[in-house]
Design a protein around this motif. Structure first.
Motif, PDB file in Angstrom:
ATOM      1  N   LEU A 126       0.796  15.932   9.637  1.00  0.00           N
ATOM      2  CA  LEU A 126       0.680  15.211   8.473  1.00  0.00           C
ATOM      3  C   LEU A 126      -0.689  15.094   7.960  1.00  0.00           C
ATOM      4  O   LEU A 126      -1.510  14.563   8.878  1.00  0.00           O
ATOM      5  CB  LEU A 126       1.619  13.772   8.106  1.00  0.00           C
ATOM      6  CG  LEU A 126       3.067  13.911   7.905  1.00  0.00           C
ATOM      7  CD1 LEU A 126       3.774  14.543   9.141  1.00  0.00           C
ATOM      8  CD2 LEU A 126       3.383  12.476   7.710  1.00  0.00           C
ATOM      9  N   GLU A 164      -7.938  11.808  -0.771  1.00  0.00           N
ATOM     10  CA  GLU A 164      -8.612  12.191   0.502  1.00  0.00           C
ATOM     11  C   GLU A 164      -8.787  13.635   0.615  1.00  0.00           C
ATOM     12  O   GLU A 164      -9.781  14.099   1.149  1.00  0.00           O
ATOM     13  CB  GLU A 164      -7.566  11.801   1.721  1.00  0.00           C
ATOM     14  CG  GLU A 164      -7.549  10.387   2.088  1.00  0.00           C
ATOM     15  CD  GLU A 164      -8.719  10.005   2.922  1.00  0.00           C
ATOM     16  OE1 GLU A 164      -9.142  10.557   3.904  1.00  0.00           O
ATOM     17  OE2 GLU A 164      -9.405   8.889   2.127  1.00  0.00           O
ATOM     18  N   GLN A 207       3.023  17.850   4.839  1.00  0.00           N
ATOM     19  CA  GLN A 207       3.189  18.567   5.980  1.00  0.00           C
ATOM     20  C   GLN A 207       3.359  19.915   6.000  1.00  0.00           C
ATOM     21  O   GLN A 207       4.314  20.401   5.516  1.00  0.00           O
ATOM     22  CB  GLN A 207       4.263  17.932   6.891  1.00  0.00           C
ATOM     23  CG  GLN A 207       4.450  18.465   8.288  1.00  0.00           C
ATOM     24  CD  GLN A 207       5.448  17.700   8.906  1.00  0.00           C
ATOM     25  OE1 GLN A 207       6.591  17.292   8.444  1.00  0.00           O
ATOM     26  NE2 GLN A 207       5.624  17.576  10.265  1.00  0.00           N
ATOM     27  N   TYR A 257      -3.904   7.624  -1.408  1.00  0.00           N
ATOM     28  CA  TYR A 257      -3.387   6.435  -1.075  1.00  0.00           C
ATOM     29  C   TYR A 257      -3.890   5.303  -2.305  1.00  0.00           C
ATOM     30  O   TYR A 257      -4.746   5.480  -3.086  1.00  0.00           O
ATOM     31  CB  TYR A 257      -3.817   5.730   0.270  1.00  0.00           C
ATOM     32  CG  TYR A 257      -5.534   5.557   0.321  1.00  0.00           C
ATOM     33  CD1 TYR A 257      -6.302   6.501   0.448  1.00  0.00           C
ATOM     34  CD2 TYR A 257      -5.799   3.900  -0.003  1.00  0.00           C
ATOM     35  CE1 TYR A 257      -7.743   5.903   0.481  1.00  0.00           C
ATOM     36  CE2 TYR A 257      -7.187   3.811   0.080  1.00  0.00           C
ATOM     37  CZ  TYR A 257      -7.889   4.807   0.326  1.00  0.00           C
ATOM     38  OH  TYR A 257      -9.556   4.373   0.373  1.00  0.00           O
ATOM     39  N   ASN A 305       0.801  -1.128  -0.011  1.00  0.00           N
ATOM     40  CA  ASN A 305      -0.062   0.025   0.019  1.00  0.00           C
ATOM     41  C   ASN A 305       0.866   1.215  -0.068  1.00  0.00           C
ATOM     42  O   ASN A 305       1.975   1.310   0.644  1.00  0.00           O
ATOM     43  CB  ASN A 305      -0.977   0.003   1.263  1.00  0.00           C
ATOM     44  CG  ASN A 305      -1.952  -1.055   1.179  1.00  0.00           C
ATOM     45  OD1 ASN A 305      -2.226  -1.780   0.070  1.00  0.00           O
ATOM     46  ND2 ASN A 305      -2.770  -1.235   2.401  1.00  0.00           N
ATOM     47  N   LEU A 307       5.570  13.446   1.925  1.00  0.00           N
ATOM     48  CA  LEU A 307       6.131  12.473   2.408  1.00  0.00           C
ATOM     49  C   LEU A 307       5.455  11.431   1.723  1.00  0.00           C
ATOM     50  O   LEU A 307       4.162  11.132   1.752  1.00  0.00           O
ATOM     51  CB  LEU A 307       6.001  12.329   3.938  1.00  0.00           C
ATOM     52  CG  LEU A 307       7.098  12.969   4.794  1.00  0.00           C
ATOM     53  CD1 LEU A 307       6.598  13.623   6.285  1.00  0.00           C
ATOM     54  CD2 LEU A 307       8.219  12.307   5.057  1.00  0.00           C
ATOM     55  N   LEU A 327      -2.931  13.176   5.004  1.00  0.00           N
ATOM     56  CA  LEU A 327      -2.993  12.118   3.887  1.00  0.00           C
ATOM     57  C   LEU A 327      -3.735  13.052   2.718  1.00  0.00           C
ATOM     58  O   LEU A 327      -5.019  13.644   2.714  1.00  0.00           O
ATOM     59  CB  LEU A 327      -3.933  11.038   4.072  1.00  0.00           C
ATOM     60  CG  LEU A 327      -4.013   9.987   3.446  1.00  0.00           C
ATOM     61  CD1 LEU A 327      -2.739   9.156   2.816  1.00  0.00           C
ATOM     62  CD2 LEU A 327      -4.885   8.809   3.848  1.00  0.00           C
ATOM     63  N   TYR A 378       1.145   5.718  -0.090  1.00  0.00           N
ATOM     64  CA  TYR A 378       0.605   6.827   0.727  1.00  0.00           C
ATOM     65  C   TYR A 378       1.334   8.007   0.272  1.00  0.00           C
ATOM     66  O   TYR A 378       2.637   8.188   0.308  1.00  0.00           O
ATOM     67  CB  TYR A 378       0.311   6.719   2.094  1.00  0.00           C
ATOM     68  CG  TYR A 378      -0.240   5.443   2.544  1.00  0.00           C
ATOM     69  CD1 TYR A 378       0.623   4.255   2.859  1.00  0.00           C
ATOM     70  CD2 TYR A 378      -1.713   5.310   2.823  1.00  0.00           C
ATOM     71  CE1 TYR A 378       0.143   3.073   3.464  1.00  0.00           C
ATOM     72  CE2 TYR A 378      -1.969   4.034   3.488  1.00  0.00           C
ATOM     73  CZ  TYR A 378      -1.433   3.051   3.443  1.00  0.00           C
ATOM     74  OH  TYR A 378      -1.951   1.911   3.795  1.00  0.00           O
ATOM     75  N   TYR A 434       1.522  11.972   1.956  1.00  0.00           N
ATOM     76  CA  TYR A 434       1.293  12.773   2.855  1.00  0.00           C
ATOM     77  C   TYR A 434       1.895  14.226   2.446  1.00  0.00           C
ATOM     78  O   TYR A 434       2.829  14.316   2.234  1.00  0.00           O
ATOM     79  CB  TYR A 434       1.624  12.423   4.136  1.00  0.00           C
ATOM     80  CG  TYR A 434       0.751  11.236   4.882  1.00  0.00           C
ATOM     81  CD1 TYR A 434       1.458   9.896   4.697  1.00  0.00           C
ATOM     82  CD2 TYR A 434      -0.283  11.510   5.687  1.00  0.00           C
ATOM     83  CE1 TYR A 434       0.795   8.735   4.949  1.00  0.00           C
ATOM     84  CE2 TYR A 434      -0.820  10.107   5.973  1.00  0.00           C
ATOM     85  CZ  TYR A 434      -0.341   8.877   5.962  1.00  0.00           C
ATOM     86  OH  TYR A 434      -1.118   7.779   6.311  1.00  0.00           O
TER      87      TYR A 434
END
Lengths: 114, 113
Positions: free
Chosen positions: B44, B59, B38, B49, B32, B90, B46, B34, B36
């Motif tokens: 962080l 998201e 910040q 994904y 999986n 990230l 999301l 993802y 993110y």
């Protein structure tokens, strides 16, 4: 929606002392995971410790341990024998079991001084 | 052992320019993945994904998009950057149903000028 609250923006501790970082969360789920991540000045997120909500025993990883109070929805991190290398931002995070989305708190900046 | 790479490490781009950030994972299959973001002084958030090639879930609606052209490659893109896109991005991976722990890459610092 789940929320994670870290009420201590900054904390400081001297080397070799013990410090506790607080975290509370809000959820209607009964099973979930909780994490503490460390973000040093390099900014890479490092997993420190994890806790499954169905486990009553508090997780421990070397000098790091948690106090998980499910009824109170509290998940604090205790760092024993603090070291200079522990200086970092610490983030508490929540994850539902069915959906692997991490929800982060706003972080606590920890400064360890000699 | 598994490793996760991100590049570039830093990027300065003007408003309105395109963006492409890349993330690759080694040492595992069918992870999986993802993305993110910040923002300065914050936790962080999301963004996207993916549970498999070509499978992307968003998201947060925004002018960013993500793609997964290969099993262990995850790309974050934009056609036209906004000032508000500045931040630290990230990438993370997890072993899906095998493990719920997410492991993060070194990140990309994006400054939009």
């Amino acid at each position: 929606a789940q929320t994670v609250t870290q009420s201590q923006p900054e904390m400081s501790v001297q080397e070799a002392e013990t410090v506790t970082l607080s975290c509370t969360y809000d959820t209607s789920e009964s099973n979930y995971y909780l994490f503490w991540y460390k973000q040093p000045p390099s900014r890479q997120m490092i997993l420190v410790i994890r806790q499954e909500a169905y486990k009553q025993q508090n997780a421990t990883e070397n000098r790091f341990s948690v106090n998980f109070q499910k009824a109170a929805k509290s998940f604090s991190l205790k760092i024993s024998d603090s070291q200079l290398g522990d200086t970092a931002m610490y983030f508490c995070a929540f994850m539902n079991t069915g959906f692997q989305k991490l929800v982060f708190g706003t972080g606590t900046r920890l400064l360890v001084s000699p | 052992s598994q490793t996760i790479h991100q590049w570039p490490a830093t990027l300065v781009q003007p408003v309105g320019s395109p963006l492409s950030l890349e993330c690759t994972v080694e040492g595992t299959s069918n992870p999986n993945l993802y993305w993110y973001r910040q923002a300065a002084g914050r936790g962080l958030q999301l963004l996207f994904y993916s549970v498999g090639i070509g499978q992307i879930s968003s998201e947060v609606p925004q002018n960013l998009s993500a793609s997964r052209p290969q099993d262990r490659q995850f790309i974050l893109s934009s056609k036209k950057l906004l000032l508000s896109d500045s931040g630290f991005y990230l990438c993370a991976w997890s072993a899906g149903t095998v493990s719920y722990e997410q492991y993060f890459g070194p990140g990309t610092r994006l400054t939009v000028t």
